[in-house]
Design a protein around this motif. Sequence first.
Motif, PDB file in Angstrom:
ATOM      1  N   UNK A 171       0.892  -1.283  -0.039  1.00  0.00           N
ATOM      2  CA  UNK A 171       0.251  -0.051  -0.006  1.00  0.00           C
ATOM      3  C   UNK A 171       0.933   1.346  -0.086  1.00  0.00           C
ATOM      4  N   UNK A 172       1.931   1.111   0.707  1.00  0.00           N
ATOM      5  CA  UNK A 172       3.005   2.398   0.854  1.00  0.00           C
ATOM      6  C   UNK A 172       3.571   2.529  -0.474  1.00  0.00           C
ATOM      7  N   UNK A 173       3.928   1.558  -1.155  1.00  0.00           N
ATOM      8  CA  UNK A 173       4.654   1.645  -2.276  1.00  0.00           C
ATOM      9  C   UNK A 173       3.706   2.270  -3.558  1.00  0.00           C
ATOM     10  N   UNK A 174       2.433   1.524  -3.477  1.00  0.00           N
ATOM     11  CA  UNK A 174       1.471   2.189  -4.293  1.00  0.00           C
ATOM     12  C   UNK A 174       1.281   3.759  -4.138  1.00  0.00           C
ATOM     13  N   UNK A 175       1.180   4.085  -2.750  1.00  0.00           N
ATOM     14  CA  UNK A 175       0.743   5.411  -2.603  1.00  0.00           C
ATOM     15  C   UNK A 175       2.137   6.173  -3.124  1.00  0.00           C
ATOM     16  N   UNK A 176       3.215   5.847  -2.944  1.00  0.00           N
ATOM     17  CA  UNK A 176       4.235   6.684  -3.713  1.00  0.00           C
ATOM     18  C   UNK A 176       4.096   6.870  -5.205  1.00  0.00           C
ATOM     19  N   UNK A 177       3.673   5.645  -5.830  1.00  0.00           N
ATOM     20  CA  UNK A 177       3.537   5.407  -7.227  1.00  0.00           C
ATOM     21  C   UNK A 177       2.467   6.524  -7.572  1.00  0.00           C
ATOM     22  N   UNK A 178       1.467   6.522  -6.703  1.00  0.00           N
ATOM     23  CA  UNK A 178       0.231   7.487  -7.099  1.00  0.00           C
ATOM     24  C   UNK A 178       0.477   8.629  -6.967  1.00  0.00           C
ATOM     25  N   UNK A 179       1.323   9.104  -5.739  1.00  0.00           N
ATOM     26  CA  UNK A 179       1.725  10.535  -5.602  1.00  0.00           C
ATOM     27  C   UNK A 179       2.561  10.934  -6.765  1.00  0.00           C
ATOM     28  N   UNK A 180       3.257  10.274  -7.452  1.00  0.00           N
ATOM     29  CA  UNK A 180       3.891  10.598  -8.565  1.00  0.00           C
ATOM     30  C   UNK A 180       3.076  11.049  -9.884  1.00  0.00           C
ATOM     31  N   UNK A 181       1.815  10.047  -9.593  1.00  0.00           N
ATOM     32  CA  UNK A 181       1.180  10.310 -10.997  1.00  0.00           C
ATOM     33  C   UNK A 181      -0.307  11.000 -10.550  1.00  0.00           C
ATOM     34  N   UNK A 182      -0.110  11.718  -9.625  1.00  0.00           N
ATOM     35  CA  UNK A 182      -1.320  12.246  -8.854  1.00  0.00           C
ATOM     36  C   UNK A 182      -1.849  13.468  -9.733  1.00  0.00           C
ATOM     37  N   UNK A 183      -0.898  14.274 -10.512  1.00  0.00           N
ATOM     38  CA  UNK A 183      -1.186  15.193 -11.616  1.00  0.00           C
ATOM     39  C   UNK A 183      -2.217  14.500 -12.639  1.00  0.00           C
ATOM     40  N   UNK A 184      -1.642  13.378 -13.110  1.00  0.00           N
ATOM     41  CA  UNK A 184      -2.220  12.401 -14.270  1.00  0.00           C
ATOM     42  C   UNK A 184      -3.616  12.053 -13.967  1.00  0.00           C
ATOM     43  N   UNK A 185      -3.661  11.701 -12.627  1.00  0.00           N
ATOM     44  CA  UNK A 185      -5.000  11.064 -12.043  1.00  0.00           C
ATOM     45  C   UNK A 185      -5.907  12.141 -11.800  1.00  0.00           C
ATOM     46  N   UNK A 186      -5.461  13.583 -11.430  1.00  0.00           N
ATOM     47  CA  UNK A 186      -6.425  14.629 -11.371  1.00  0.00           C
ATOM     48  C   UNK A 186      -7.010  15.282 -12.634  1.00  0.00           C
ATOM     49  N   UNK A 187      -6.118  15.143 -13.622  1.00  0.00           N
ATOM     50  CA  UNK A 187      -6.439  15.538 -15.163  1.00  0.00           C
ATOM     51  C   UNK A 187      -7.640  14.431 -15.600  1.00  0.00           C
ATOM     52  N   UNK A 188      -7.077  13.362 -15.480  1.00  0.00           N
ATOM     53  CA  UNK A 188      -8.033  12.256 -15.810  1.00  0.00           C
ATOM     54  C   UNK A 188      -9.456  12.691 -15.258  1.00  0.00           C
ATOM     55  N   UNK A 189      -9.589  12.752 -13.855  1.00  0.00           N
ATOM     56  CA  UNK A 189     -10.986  12.696 -13.137  1.00  0.00           C
ATOM     57  C   UNK A 189     -11.552  14.128 -13.707  1.00  0.00           C
TER      58      UNK A 189
END
Lengths: 281, 231
Positions: A171-189
């Motif tokens: 969960x921690x490593x995925x969280x870090x992975x998501x933090x890196x792609x947070x901008x991308x996720x925000x744009x997608x949403x």
Amino acid sequence: MFSLASIATMAACIFLFGLFFAIVTNFQSMVKEAEEGVAVTVLFDDDITPQQIAEIGDRIKERPEVSAYNFKSADDAWEEFSQIYFEGNEELAEGFGDDNPLQKSESYEIYLNDVSMQDTLVKYLENLDGVREVRRSEIVANTLSDFNRLIGYVSAGIILILLCVAVFLISNTVTVGIAVRKEEIGIMKLIGATDFFVRAPFVVEGILIGLIGSALPLALLYGMYSRLIVYIMEKFNFLSSLMNFLPVSTVFRTLIPIALVLGVGIGFLGSFTTTRKHLKV
Amino acid sequence: MIQLEHVSKSFSEGIPALNDVSLHISEGEFVFVVGDSGSGKSTLIKLLLKELEPTSGSITINDIDIRKLPHRKIPYFRRNIGCVFQDFRLLKDRNVYDNVAFAQRAVGASNRSIRQKVPVMLSMVGLAAKYRSFPKQLSGGEQQRVAIARALVNNPRILLADEPTGNLDNNNAWEIMNLLEMINSRGTTVVVVTHNMEIVRAMGKRVITIQKGNVVSDSLVDGMGGDDDEN
């Protein structure tokens, strides 16, 4: 980068789990083997008829606790006794001639599936008509039963700890992975991507991490296990008479599916729950 | 098209970011929302995108009361609203074509649709020749054009632009505004949050002014800087 960290984390956890599983499985097999050697002996009333003995045999056969049983006639009992006690002094036994001092010692020897069920079976046997005495090795049965229970608790505890550690780290490593792609996720949403669309790549990644992270330690353990048994048997010869290690195929027949399901399950759960936290945009 | 009735938004105790705002924007309108920093303009945009929930009041967009919109329907609602931001929000590791195609992929468009629509959008914003360039190879104005192409590629009925010229020089700012006007002339409702008053005065559009969370004026500017019609 983060996927590599996740794979390494997963591999370490599954490796520990596999190692522990192999040890526990071998222990359980050894305990089981010891259990199978624990017998309950049923002795009969003096006036019992062969037909009644046969009927008791039928009742024993029907019991679910029983794995095997055999009838020991008075002659068998005397022969066995003579062999043990008159070993080297056979002429003493011959002194008895055709008299069998153990005339009333016909018995059934019963072996159990699970020694913890010994009490139930003994109570049942004691209440049967024609049964004079039921002999059992209570201490051995209780010790084995307690030991079995202990192994069960310890395994459950360690497996639970390993699972929690694995889920936390993934969960921690995925969280870090998501933090890196947070901008991308925000744009997608904001563009109108569904949660499924955003989550899918992370979940697929999690499952792949789980698959690779469990396949690698399995392969390593497979190679190690056979070599380790050979090494132990060669180095500690005396153990071969005490312990019977399970063959690699027996251990891995169960370990492979469990480890793969665990790996994939942890990967899926870790990524699914972690992405959910970041989808509330 | 866009209807706000007595909308308030508070983040914590104290002055609300928006206070009892009511306004109506019709289909095909071009509206500027102006005000000082912290006046509540960006909060308004976030409320329209359902990034934030109003503390009270109702917001209706395209006949949908968005307060009642369940979470699973938000993505479909947002597909009718394109949005552009001051910082462009382009994916730096993808080229111009892929940045625009990304919006199509996010809504599950087919590859065929992507191949057809993306070049059309890039031509419209004047970047057809630069489809292989990466964001860092483009000027600020060009990056904002890519962002506009991405916002429009799914044919939204509304385009929300939050300070679209905030990071641009005057020439680029005008180019972007002309592009937004052209988009509006094709039927898309455009709402632009800005503090570039020079452009606002020159464009001659409806201007909603927000101060400290309150709408203090809603008027049509005549294109020469004077108020034409106070609503």
